[in-house]
Structures are given as C-alpha cells and as structure tokens.
Design a protein around this motif. Sequence first.
Motif, PDB file in Angstrom:
ATOM      1  N   GLY A  37      -5.439  60.036  -2.981  1.00  0.00           N
ATOM      2  CA  GLY A  37      -5.141  60.837  -1.727  1.00  0.00           C
ATOM      3  C   GLY A  37      -3.789  60.923  -1.456  1.00  0.00           C
ATOM      4  N   LEU A  38      -3.356  61.222  -0.416  1.00  0.00           N
ATOM      5  CA  LEU A  38      -1.630  61.131  -0.194  1.00  0.00           C
ATOM      6  C   LEU A  38      -1.017  59.843   0.097  1.00  0.00           C
ATOM      7  CD1 LEU A  38      -1.760  64.054   2.647  1.00  0.00           C
ATOM      8  CD2 LEU A  38      -1.284  64.349   0.142  1.00  0.00           C
ATOM      9  N   VAL A  39       0.129  59.947  -0.451  1.00  0.00           N
ATOM     10  CA  VAL A  39       1.036  58.553  -0.459  1.00  0.00           C
ATOM     11  C   VAL A  39       2.171  59.074   0.545  1.00  0.00           C
ATOM     12  CG1 VAL A  39       2.222  56.826  -1.291  1.00  0.00           C
ATOM     13  CG2 VAL A  39       0.147  57.481  -2.390  1.00  0.00           C
ATOM     14  N   VAL A  40       2.111  58.595   1.861  1.00  0.00           N
ATOM     15  CA  VAL A  40       3.172  58.770   2.744  1.00  0.00           C
ATOM     16  C   VAL A  40       4.243  57.837   2.822  1.00  0.00           C
ATOM     17  CG1 VAL A  40       3.829  59.857   5.064  1.00  0.00           C
ATOM     18  CG2 VAL A  40       1.595  60.153   3.726  1.00  0.00           C
ATOM     19  N   ILE A  41       5.509  58.196   2.184  1.00  0.00           N
ATOM     20  CA  ILE A  41       6.835  57.416   2.103  1.00  0.00           C
ATOM     21  C   ILE A  41       7.767  57.680   3.051  1.00  0.00           C
ATOM     22  CG2 ILE A  41       8.479  56.090   0.869  1.00  0.00           C
ATOM     23  CD1 ILE A  41       6.961  57.049  -1.760  1.00  0.00           C
ATOM     24  N   ASP A  42       7.640  56.759   3.992  1.00  0.00           N
ATOM     25  CA  ASP A  42       8.694  57.035   5.171  1.00  0.00           C
ATOM     26  C   ASP A  42      10.104  56.530   4.904  1.00  0.00           C
ATOM     27  OD1 ASP A  42      10.132  57.093   7.716  1.00  0.00           O
ATOM     28  OD2 ASP A  42       8.291  56.498   8.871  1.00  0.00           O
ATOM     29  N   GLU A  43      11.207  57.367   4.728  1.00  0.00           N
ATOM     30  CA  GLU A  43      12.371  56.912   4.301  1.00  0.00           C
ATOM     31  C   GLU A  43      13.388  56.987   5.488  1.00  0.00           C
ATOM     32  OE1 GLU A  43      12.294  57.858  -0.519  1.00  0.00           O
ATOM     33  OE2 GLU A  43      13.468  59.292   0.771  1.00  0.00           O
ATOM     34  N   ALA A  44      12.966  56.976   6.727  1.00  0.00           N
ATOM     35  CA  ALA A  44      13.988  56.869   7.984  1.00  0.00           C
ATOM     36  C   ALA A  44      15.360  56.148   7.649  1.00  0.00           C
ATOM     37  CB  ALA A  44      13.341  56.620   9.165  1.00  0.00           C
ATOM     38  N   TYR A  45      15.334  55.269   6.914  1.00  0.00           N
ATOM     39  CA  TYR A  45      16.377  54.322   6.982  1.00  0.00           C
ATOM     40  C   TYR A  45      17.020  54.574   5.281  1.00  0.00           C
ATOM     41  CZ  TYR A  45      14.750  52.639  11.327  1.00  0.00           C
ATOM     42  OH  TYR A  45      14.279  52.729  12.119  1.00  0.00           O
ATOM     43  N   ILE A  46      16.715  55.278   4.768  1.00  0.00           N
ATOM     44  CA  ILE A  46      17.108  55.611   3.180  1.00  0.00           C
ATOM     45  C   ILE A  46      18.494  55.882   3.073  1.00  0.00           C
ATOM     46  CG2 ILE A  46      16.698  57.998   2.773  1.00  0.00           C
ATOM     47  CD1 ILE A  46      15.769  55.364   0.492  1.00  0.00           C
TER      48      ILE A  46
END
Length: 350
Positions: free
Chosen positions: A175-184
Amino acid sequence: MSFNLDNLLRDNIKKLVPYSSARDEFKGEASVLLDANENAFGSPLDHHYNRYPDPLQHQVKEKLATIKGVPADHIFLGNGSDEAIDILYRAFCKPGVDNVILVPPTYGMYEVSANINDVQIRKVNLTADYQLDLDGIAEALDMHTKMIFICSPNNPTGNSIDRKDIETILTHFKGLVVIDEAYINFSKQRSFTQELTEYPNLVILQTLSKAWGLAALRLGMAFASKAIIQVFNKIKPPYNINQATQDLVLKALENVDTVNSWIQQTVAERELLIQELSAIAQIAHITPSDANFILAKLEEPRELYNFLVNQGIIVRDRSKVELCEGCLRITVGTTEDNRKLIEAIKQFYS
C-alpha cells in the motif's frame, strides 16, 4: 506481488472525470479573457485579483523543483498538508471497508481525517524509545490496509524514525507509505524525496509553515510519483491555491539563504534550551529532538502549563497523550523567548 496503484484506487476515483476549469482549457498567453465570467474591471485592491489563479501553480512548482531537487510534475500543492492527507483518504480508502495504520503518539490530523472519511484506524504504538514496532505493524496489516502514516521527525516527540525501519516498510508493504516530513529542515536526516524513483508507493508530505515561516499562507506539499500526483490533481478543487498565496510564496522562495540562517539559529537555540532545561531537577527527561521543538517529561505538567499561561507563555500540554504522560511540548523560540520560558519554569519550581 509488486505495487500496483490501480489496485489501490477506489473505483469511483478511477472513473472520475475531473472538473475542467476555464484556465485548464487553453495554454499560453491571452490579452482578452472572456471565458471565466470574471470581473473585467479589476478588483478594489492595489493588486488585481479579479482573475482566477493558475490551477496547477506551475511557477511555484518550478521554483520548488529547483530547491527540492524534485521534478515539478512530482509535486502537489495543497491548502496545508491537511488537504493532501484528506485527498489520500478520499482517493484510496473505501469508507467503512478499508483501514490505515497509525503509529501513536503522532500528528492528530491523520486520525481526524480518517474519522471524517469513515476509514478504520489501526493503532500500533511506537516503542518506549519512540521507534516503529515493525512486528506490531506486520500483525496489524490485512488485505484492506491501504496506507501507513509515519511522521519523521515525529510530532510530538521530536525524534527521527529509524531510516532502515521505514525502508523495510516501503519494501514489503504494497500500500502507500506516507512520510510526513514537516520538520525535516531541522534534522540531520536526509529527506526521502530523493527516493521517489526507488519506491513507487512512497508519498512525502512537507510544509512551508515551519522552517519557511509561512504558516499563515497555508501551503503544504506532497511529493510522489507522477501517477500519484495526477490522482491528487484529479480530486483537488479547481483553484485550491489562491493567487495571493502563490505570489507571496514565489517571493519567499527567493530567500533561501535567510531561511537557512533561521534554521541554523533554531537548531542552536534548541540545543541551548535542552541544556538549560536539563539542569532543572524537576525535569526528568528531554527526548532527543530533530525538530524545532522538544518534548520534556517533568513534574506537575498541568500545573506548570497553567502557570506559564498566566505568565503569557504558551506551550502544548501533551501529558494525557499515550506514551507522553507527564510531558509538555515546547517550541524553540528566540533567545529572548527561551530566556523568559526558563525563568518562568525556575520560578514555578522554586
């Protein structure tokens, strides 16, 4: 079985004929625009906003492409990252049938958006050191699991998720892997944006609200394969990013050096803040942070929170969040902000 985007999409989205706006139907420049029922006389402002904006924000995406090193047709722009999150649910999850995996403690909008879209949530808590429980995630999966959301650096804990663990999920989950990098931007970890060609099931979320200081403009970004971005564009409202935001973001993106300087200052202030707080006996633990905030476990968190509010200092009470018991989340401020915070905490505990 390899990743197949068509198998993930809801049937109604496959059949969806997107709305075709007036600005979608011609390319190039025109001097007489009589196609969109706009006010031809202008607008009652210094800048003319009487014309509809570019529905696909081409100029902004081209500028972001040079900064992020990602082709423009692999970028979606939304009204904050929240719009991208909502579209993911609407595109890939059948209400009342499909499920997603969340790894608490994490960003609360993943759960809110799932509930709005009537999508089942399966929670697999992070480990005691705030890393992925790979065995737990594997046990939670079934044929109706469409997405896994991973926030890294994580909110509210601030730490980065082990890269190898994320790669393991990307490799084995179809399935989809959603990586939230708001603070990258505040992390030493490199972004997953450079892995888009390697993982067709990868979606990365970023924002201009944090390091770029544009929270009021509400511009979020999603990076993914061209095919997934086409799905986003198929579902989004015709003019989801207004012209004022596009103009201001284009101007802001000319100031990369300023933003990089702010990032350096924030990281330096973060380390000083951790050092100062660690010297206070009533603060038991501070989670190592790759973000522009810290999570501090301390005595009397709710009482301290209320005391700080009365001093005009606002932090985030996370003391009732599972695995964050007794904790406050504190954003890194200016040198003066942080000084006032430290003085107030010392006063409370004295």
